[in-house]
Design a protein around this motif. Structure first.
Motif, PDB file in Angstrom:
ATOM      1  N   MET A   1       0.917  -1.124   0.154  1.00 21.12           N
ATOM      2  CA  MET A   1       0.021  -0.136   0.005  1.00 21.12           C
ATOM      3  C   MET A   1       0.996   1.473  -0.114  1.00 21.12           C
ATOM      4  O   MET A   1       1.799   1.466   0.890  1.00 21.12           O
ATOM      5  N   VAL A   2       0.648   2.109  -0.741  1.00 25.41           N
ATOM      6  CA  VAL A   2       1.318   3.429  -1.024  1.00 25.41           C
ATOM      7  C   VAL A   2       0.034   4.374  -0.726  1.00 25.41           C
ATOM      8  O   VAL A   2      -0.717   4.824  -1.471  1.00 25.41           O
ATOM      9  N   ALA A   3       0.510   5.281   0.505  1.00 30.17           N
ATOM     10  CA  ALA A   3      -0.544   6.287   0.753  1.00 30.17           C
ATOM     11  C   ALA A   3      -0.027   7.417  -0.016  1.00 30.17           C
ATOM     12  O   ALA A   3       0.906   7.932  -0.457  1.00 30.17           O
ATOM     13  N   ASN A   4      -1.229   8.274  -0.205  1.00 25.93           N
ATOM     14  CA  ASN A   4      -1.091   9.642  -0.831  1.00 25.93           C
ATOM     15  C   ASN A   4      -1.093  10.674   0.189  1.00 25.93           C
ATOM     16  O   ASN A   4      -2.286  10.712   1.053  1.00 25.93           O
ATOM     17  N   ILE A   5      -0.294  11.662   0.384  1.00 25.15           N
ATOM     18  CA  ILE A   5      -0.340  12.730   0.975  1.00 25.15           C
ATOM     19  C   ILE A   5      -0.397  13.955   0.053  1.00 25.15           C
ATOM     20  O   ILE A   5       0.510  14.118  -0.797  1.00 25.15           O
ATOM     21  N   LEU A   6      -1.326  14.972   0.283  1.00 28.65           N
ATOM     22  CA  LEU A   6      -1.629  16.020  -0.694  1.00 28.65           C
ATOM     23  C   LEU A   6      -1.838  17.252  -0.216  1.00 28.65           C
ATOM     24  O   LEU A   6      -2.550  17.270   0.864  1.00 28.65           O
ATOM     25  N   CYS A   7      -1.109  18.337  -0.453  1.00 32.66           N
ATOM     26  CA  CYS A   7      -1.277  19.639  -0.067  1.00 32.66           C
ATOM     27  C   CYS A   7      -1.367  20.666  -1.270  1.00 32.66           C
ATOM     28  O   CYS A   7      -0.930  20.150  -2.371  1.00 32.66           O
ATOM     29  N   ILE A   8      -1.838  21.795  -1.100  1.00 29.92           N
ATOM     30  CA  ILE A   8      -1.939  22.733  -2.145  1.00 29.92           C
ATOM     31  C   ILE A   8      -1.384  24.055  -1.396  1.00 29.92           C
ATOM     32  O   ILE A   8      -1.591  24.539  -0.363  1.00 29.92           O
ATOM     33  N   LYS A   9      -0.506  24.903  -2.324  1.00 36.60           N
ATOM     34  CA  LYS A   9       0.066  26.136  -2.026  1.00 36.60           C
ATOM     35  C   LYS A   9      -0.183  27.118  -3.341  1.00 36.60           C
ATOM     36  O   LYS A   9       0.281  26.865  -4.310  1.00 36.60           O
ATOM     37  N   TRP A  10      -0.624  28.215  -2.848  1.00 36.07           N
ATOM     38  CA  TRP A  10      -0.721  29.186  -4.080  1.00 36.07           C
ATOM     39  C   TRP A  10      -0.703  30.572  -3.241  1.00 36.07           C
ATOM     40  O   TRP A  10      -0.963  30.712  -2.074  1.00 36.07           O
ATOM     41  N   GLY A  11      -0.266  31.645  -4.041  1.00 39.47           N
ATOM     42  CA  GLY A  11      -0.249  33.007  -3.592  1.00 39.47           C
ATOM     43  C   GLY A  11       0.986  33.257  -2.632  1.00 39.47           C
ATOM     44  O   GLY A  11       1.906  32.185  -2.808  1.00 39.47           O
ATOM     45  N   LYS A  12       0.925  34.227  -1.744  1.00 38.05           N
ATOM     46  CA  LYS A  12       2.116  34.735  -1.080  1.00 38.05           C
ATOM     47  C   LYS A  12       2.109  34.425   0.624  1.00 38.05           C
ATOM     48  O   LYS A  12       3.037  34.652   1.241  1.00 38.05           O
TER      49      LYS A  12
ATOM     50  N   THR B   1       5.290  14.248   8.088  1.00 40.11           N
ATOM     51  CA  THR B   1       4.962  13.008   7.521  1.00 40.11           C
ATOM     52  C   THR B   1       6.051  12.135   7.667  1.00 40.11           C
ATOM     53  O   THR B   1       5.658  10.831   8.205  1.00 40.11           O
ATOM     54  N   CYS B   2       7.455  12.345   7.204  1.00 40.86           N
ATOM     55  CA  CYS B   2       8.485  11.250   7.444  1.00 40.86           C
ATOM     56  C   CYS B   2       8.481  10.811   8.944  1.00 40.86           C
ATOM     57  O   CYS B   2       8.767   9.655   9.152  1.00 40.86           O
ATOM     58  N   GLN B   3       8.179  11.795   9.782  1.00 43.41           N
ATOM     59  CA  GLN B   3       8.440  11.217  11.079  1.00 43.41           C
ATOM     60  C   GLN B   3       7.230  10.547  11.604  1.00 43.41           C
ATOM     61  O   GLN B   3       7.252   9.332  12.489  1.00 43.41           O
ATOM     62  N   HIS B   4       5.879  10.783  11.035  1.00 44.03           N
ATOM     63  CA  HIS B   4       4.674  10.102  11.593  1.00 44.03           C
ATOM     64  C   HIS B   4       3.796   9.112  10.757  1.00 44.03           C
ATOM     65  O   HIS B   4       2.856   8.728  11.331  1.00 44.03           O
ATOM     66  N   LEU B   5       4.580   8.805   9.629  1.00 39.71           N
ATOM     67  CA  LEU B   5       3.978   7.792   8.805  1.00 39.71           C
ATOM     68  C   LEU B   5       4.873   6.804   8.514  1.00 39.71           C
ATOM     69  O   LEU B   5       5.705   6.974   7.995  1.00 39.71           O
ATOM     70  N   SER B   6       4.362   5.418   8.944  1.00 39.32           N
ATOM     71  CA  SER B   6       5.257   4.537   8.864  1.00 39.32           C
ATOM     72  C   SER B   6       5.241   3.845   7.324  1.00 39.32           C
ATOM     73  O   SER B   6       5.975   2.867   7.219  1.00 39.32           O
ATOM     74  N   ILE B   7       4.281   4.002   6.495  1.00 38.15           N
ATOM     75  CA  ILE B   7       3.934   3.127   5.544  1.00 38.15           C
ATOM     76  C   ILE B   7       4.599   4.016   4.408  1.00 38.15           C
ATOM     77  O   ILE B   7       4.591   5.194   4.219  1.00 38.15           O
ATOM     78  N   PRO B   8       4.532   3.266   3.263  1.00 33.27           N
ATOM     79  CA  PRO B   8       5.349   4.129   2.190  1.00 33.27           C
ATOM     80  C   PRO B   8       4.370   4.845   1.307  1.00 33.27           C
ATOM     81  O   PRO B   8       3.181   4.893   1.592  1.00 33.27           O
TER      82      PRO B   8
ATOM     83  N   ASP C   1      -6.935   6.139  -1.643  1.00 34.23           N
ATOM     84  CA  ASP C   1      -7.316   6.866  -0.555  1.00 34.23           C
ATOM     85  C   ASP C   1      -6.077   7.886  -0.412  1.00 34.23           C
ATOM     86  O   ASP C   1      -4.913   7.496  -0.553  1.00 34.23           O
ATOM     87  N   THR C   2      -6.382   9.245  -0.480  1.00 32.91           N
ATOM     88  CA  THR C   2      -5.556  10.286  -0.297  1.00 32.91           C
ATOM     89  C   THR C   2      -5.902  11.403   0.850  1.00 32.91           C
ATOM     90  O   THR C   2      -7.007  11.552   0.976  1.00 32.91           O
ATOM     91  N   LEU C   3      -4.855  11.532   1.503  1.00 33.06           N
ATOM     92  CA  LEU C   3      -4.976  12.307   2.703  1.00 33.06           C
ATOM     93  C   LEU C   3      -4.600  13.815   2.372  1.00 33.06           C
ATOM     94  O   LEU C   3      -3.328  13.993   2.051  1.00 33.06           O
ATOM     95  N   PHE C   4      -5.603  14.720   2.650  1.00 34.33           N
ATOM     96  CA  PHE C   4      -5.353  16.041   2.307  1.00 34.33           C
ATOM     97  C   PHE C   4      -4.897  16.813   3.596  1.00 34.33           C
ATOM     98  O   PHE C   4      -5.934  16.595   4.466  1.00 34.33           O
ATOM     99  N   LEU C   5      -3.905  17.569   3.638  1.00 38.74           N
ATOM    100  CA  LEU C   5      -3.720  18.308   4.825  1.00 38.74           C
ATOM    101  C   LEU C   5      -3.318  19.859   4.481  1.00 38.74           C
ATOM    102  O   LEU C   5      -2.721  20.128   3.487  1.00 38.74           O
ATOM    103  N   ASP C   6      -3.834  20.717   5.273  1.00 42.59           N
ATOM    104  CA  ASP C   6      -3.734  22.169   5.054  1.00 42.59           C
ATOM    105  C   ASP C   6      -2.075  22.465   5.382  1.00 42.59           C
ATOM    106  O   ASP C   6      -1.751  21.799   6.332  1.00 42.59           O
TER     107      ASP C   6
END
Length: 255
Positions: A1-12, A26-33, A90-95
């Motif tokens: 299983m490969v998990a998707n982490i998604l974020c979005i950045k626009w503007g200033k 994420t590297c510290q707190h997610l143990s799966i690829p 499944d994709t986890l979106f994070l602000d």
């Protein structure tokens, strides 16, 4: 299983350091690829481990979104666009301004096939009001399946004017559209700095913010932002906060 982490950045408002902190957390707190995907209009300074893609191209009038109070979050509807960044499963979106403080593994096994989201703190309290049922998510942290939940995007494309007239903010629309799949994270997993950590007036002027023991993610909606919460924030007697020094361990060290 490969998990998707998604974020979005626009503007200033948010610089590349917000993306990089999120990656480090994420590297510290997610143990799966996992894949870590950022959609942005400016990739300058973003860590090379981040998979960078352009902002979604949509038929929406995004300048009109920005002109509305809180309207910039309507851009999140574009995240439900089919084939976006070739995201599958499944994709986890994070602000960008959330702070990761504990394991994210359970966010990918909780309530399979559901649209999982924070139970919005204000909407939960307003459930008794006429015309409200309290079933609205706060989309600072949500998990979705891009293929299964694409109807959010398709319906908005076909009914943009009606949707914007009926719903004030995007998270109300998304929650209603996905109501049959809607599930809320356990309340101790995702906490609000304002609601869960900052003491209420007048104790906020005397006591430092709390650190909930079972918290995995800390959300910042509005102000203060994480840097401001660490330093202490002055905004009148009700909204001010003393320094949250414990937050520095999760925020600064992740940069």
């Amino acid at each position: 299983m490969v998990a998707n982490i998604l974020c979005i950045k626009w503007g200033k408002k948010y610089g590349s350091e917000y993306v990089n902190r999120l990656l480090s957390g994420t590297c510290q707190h997610l143990s799966i690829p996992f894949r870590f995907v950022c959609l942005t209009d400016d990739a300058t300074g973003i860590d090379s481990q981040v998979e960078v893609h352009p902002l979604p191209v949509t038929p929406f009038d995004e300048n009109a979104f920005d002109a509305r109070k809180g309207g910039e979050t309507w851009r999140k509807v574009g995240l439900f666009q089919p084939n976006l960044a070739n995201l599958q499963g499944d994709t986890l979106f994070l602000d960008l301004d959330v702070v990761l403080t504990g394991s994210l593994d359970d966010f990918f096994t909780y309530q399979p096939e559901s649209f999982c989201v924070i139970h919005d703190w204000l909407e939960k309290r307003r459930a008794w009001m006429p015309g409200r049922d309290g079933r609205v998510g706060n989309t600072s942290v949500f998990r979705f399946n891009p293929e299964k939940h694409a109807r959010v995007y398709h319906h908005f494309c076909d009914h943009q004017s009606e949707v914007l007239e009926e719903f004030r903010i995007e998270q109300q629309y998304v929650s209603r559209t996905l109501i049959d799949d809607l599930a809320f994270w356990p309340s101790d997993w995702v906490c609000s700095f304002k609601r869960s950590c900052r003491p209420t007036f007048p104790m906020n002027l005397i006591r430092s913010p709390y650190q909930p023991s079972d918290m995995r993610v800390l959300a910042f909606h509005g102000y203060p932002l994480p840097d401001q919460a660490i330093a202490g924030y002055s905004a009148g007697p009700f909204k001010s906060t003393r320094p949250a020094t414990w937050l520095k361990d999760y925020w600064t060290d992740a940069a």
